[in-house]
Design an enzyme around this catalytic site. Structure first.
Site, PDB file in Angstrom:
ATOM      1  N   ASP A   1     -11.210   2.697   3.390  1.00  0.00           N
ATOM      2  CA  ASP A   1     -11.478   1.256   3.264  1.00  0.00           C
ATOM      3  C   ASP A   1     -12.963   1.013   2.986  1.00  0.00           C
ATOM      4  O   ASP A   1     -13.335  -0.056   2.495  1.00  0.00           O
ATOM      5  CB  ASP A   1     -11.131   0.536   4.576  1.00  0.00           C
ATOM      6  CG  ASP A   1      -9.824  -0.253   4.500  1.00  0.00           C
ATOM      7  OD1 ASP A   1      -9.444  -0.668   3.391  1.00  0.00           O
ATOM      8  OD2 ASP A   1      -9.215  -0.447   5.561  1.00  0.00           O
TER       9      ASP A   1
ATOM     10  N   LYS B   1       0.833  -1.206   0.000  1.00  0.00           N
ATOM     11  CA  LYS B   1       0.000   0.000   0.000  1.00  0.00           C
ATOM     12  C   LYS B   1       0.867   1.255   0.000  1.00  0.00           C
ATOM     13  O   LYS B   1       0.556   2.238  -0.681  1.00  0.00           O
ATOM     14  CB  LYS B   1      -0.952  -0.012   1.207  1.00  0.00           C
ATOM     15  CG  LYS B   1      -2.063  -1.057   1.064  1.00  0.00           C
ATOM     16  CD  LYS B   1      -2.857  -1.281   2.348  1.00  0.00           C
ATOM     17  CE  LYS B   1      -3.837  -2.445   2.155  1.00  0.00           C
ATOM     18  NZ  LYS B   1      -4.569  -2.816   3.362  1.00  0.00           N
TER      19      LYS B   1
ATOM     20  N   GLN C   1      -5.036  -1.266   9.488  1.00  0.00           N
ATOM     21  CA  GLN C   1      -4.851  -2.607   8.923  1.00  0.00           C
ATOM     22  C   GLN C   1      -5.444  -3.660   9.856  1.00  0.00           C
ATOM     23  O   GLN C   1      -5.206  -3.641  11.065  1.00  0.00           O
ATOM     24  CB  GLN C   1      -3.338  -2.855   8.692  1.00  0.00           C
ATOM     25  CG  GLN C   1      -3.015  -4.151   7.992  1.00  0.00           C
ATOM     26  CD  GLN C   1      -3.503  -4.196   6.548  1.00  0.00           C
ATOM     27  OE1 GLN C   1      -3.661  -3.173   5.884  1.00  0.00           O
ATOM     28  NE2 GLN C   1      -3.752  -5.395   6.044  1.00  0.00           N
TER      29      GLN C   1
HETATM   30  N1  GUN Z   1      -6.498  -6.739   5.990  1.00  0.00           N
HETATM   31  C1  GUN Z   1      -6.585  -7.509   4.881  1.00  0.00           C
HETATM   32  N2  GUN Z   1      -7.136  -6.797   3.879  1.00  0.00           N
HETATM   33  C2  GUN Z   1      -7.406  -5.569   4.368  1.00  0.00           C
HETATM   34  C3  GUN Z   1      -7.974  -4.390   3.815  1.00  0.00           C
HETATM   35  O1  GUN Z   1      -8.366  -4.326   2.655  1.00  0.00           O
HETATM   36  N3  GUN Z   1      -8.073  -3.327   4.631  1.00  0.00           N
HETATM   37  C4  GUN Z   1      -7.668  -3.376   5.920  1.00  0.00           C
HETATM   38  N4  GUN Z   1      -7.807  -2.288   6.653  1.00  0.00           N
HETATM   39  N5  GUN Z   1      -7.128  -4.447   6.477  1.00  0.00           N
HETATM   40  C5  GUN Z   1      -7.000  -5.542   5.690  1.00  0.00           C
END
Ligand code: GUN
Length: 283
Positions: A120, A53, A97
């Protein structure tokens, strides 16, 4: 029939190029689109995800500030940190996350994020906005799937889409997005009896359960479009989806591969949401 591939890597590249252009336009106005990524603990998969990311962001001119906190951080301290990010006008998007350490209530933490910064799309306000057709942030994975259908010029109106999986971040929002495009939508899940009888009626199948070979060729109507959201490891340890790709590609008209399908699109849509948050804040 051998299906055509919907190439998630190529489409994500186009989307990132568009994000770069829009980011440059904001920068020209003195605004630097910025994403705060909050990582608590040392889950190995999460470490990899957040690295991607950060790299994706910097490649497109967005700033991603990754903050790492120890696994023992208290929930109160995390909530205080989120409130501070909510109040910081230089931060446009906040991503916490998941998974969080077990002593934290993930739902409470997500609800602490300002809906205006919920890139998100996991906040109840974001889910509600999608449900009632108001502007908000759409979760990245189903939004990426919708973009993949758009990329092949697929007209959803009047079609039957079957979504397999009912998670809050993929299955349910996917169903809402498809319904918003005037498709008829059926939501199934891993306990659905005679799943094949339902999927065989589908013009579009979205598989998002997390079970290798859940969708086999006999479950697919000839010419259907198949989107594979699954992320599993097969017996050899190789990444695979929920769809028996080699067999289903002989029946479907379009299919997404794993890897190189929905995954890169999920990452790209996070950039889009972050940029969107910055554009909305800029007015
Ligand atoms: N953990 C696994 N995939 C994601 C995601 O798309 N967003 C977040 N915040 N945590 C994750």
């Amino acid at each position: 029939m051998t299906a055509q591939l919907i190439d998630g890597n190529a489409l994500a590249r186009q989307i990132r190029a568009d994000v770069s252009g829009r980011t440059a336009a904001l920068q020209a106005r003195g605004i630097q689109p910025t994403l705060a990524i909050v990582l608590v603990g040392d889950d190995p998969a999460s470490q990899v995800y957040v690295k991607h990311k950060v790299n994706d962001s910097s490649e497109t001119g967005l700033v991603a500030n990754l903050e790492r906190h120890p696994a023992g951080m208290s929930e109160a301290a995390l909530l205080a940190r989120i409130h501070a990010l909510n109040d910081d006008p230089a931060v446009h998007g906040i991503l916490v996350q998941l998974p969080l350490p077990k002593h934290m209530d993930s739902h409470k933490v997500i609800e602490a994020i300002s809906p205006a910064k919920d890139v998100d799309g996991f906040h109840v306000a974001s889910a509600g906005a999608l449900m009632v057709g108001q502007p908000g942030f759409w979760p990245c994975t189903p939004h990426g799937c919708l973009k993949m259908l758009d990329s092949i010029g697929y007209e959803l109106r009047g079609k039957h889409a079957v979504v397999i999986g009912r998670s809050n971040i993929v299955g349910k929002p996917m169903a809402m997005m498809l319904l918003g495009r005037s498709a008829t939508v059926t939501i199934c899940h891993s306990a659905t009896a005679d799943l094949g009888a339902i999927t065989r009626q589908a013009d579009v199948i979205v598989a998002a359960v997390g079970k290798q070979n859940l969708v086999t060729a006999d479950m697919v109507k000839p010419g259907a479009v198949v989107l594979d959201v699954g992320m599993n490891r097969n017996a050899e340890g190789k990444l695979c989806g929920d769809v028996d790709f080699d067999a289903v590609k002989e029946v479907a008209s379009w299919i997404t591969p794993v890897p190189g399908g929905v995954g890169p699109m999920t990452r790209a849509m996070l950039l889009v949401n972050t940029l969107e948050a910055a554009e909305r804040a800029a007015g």
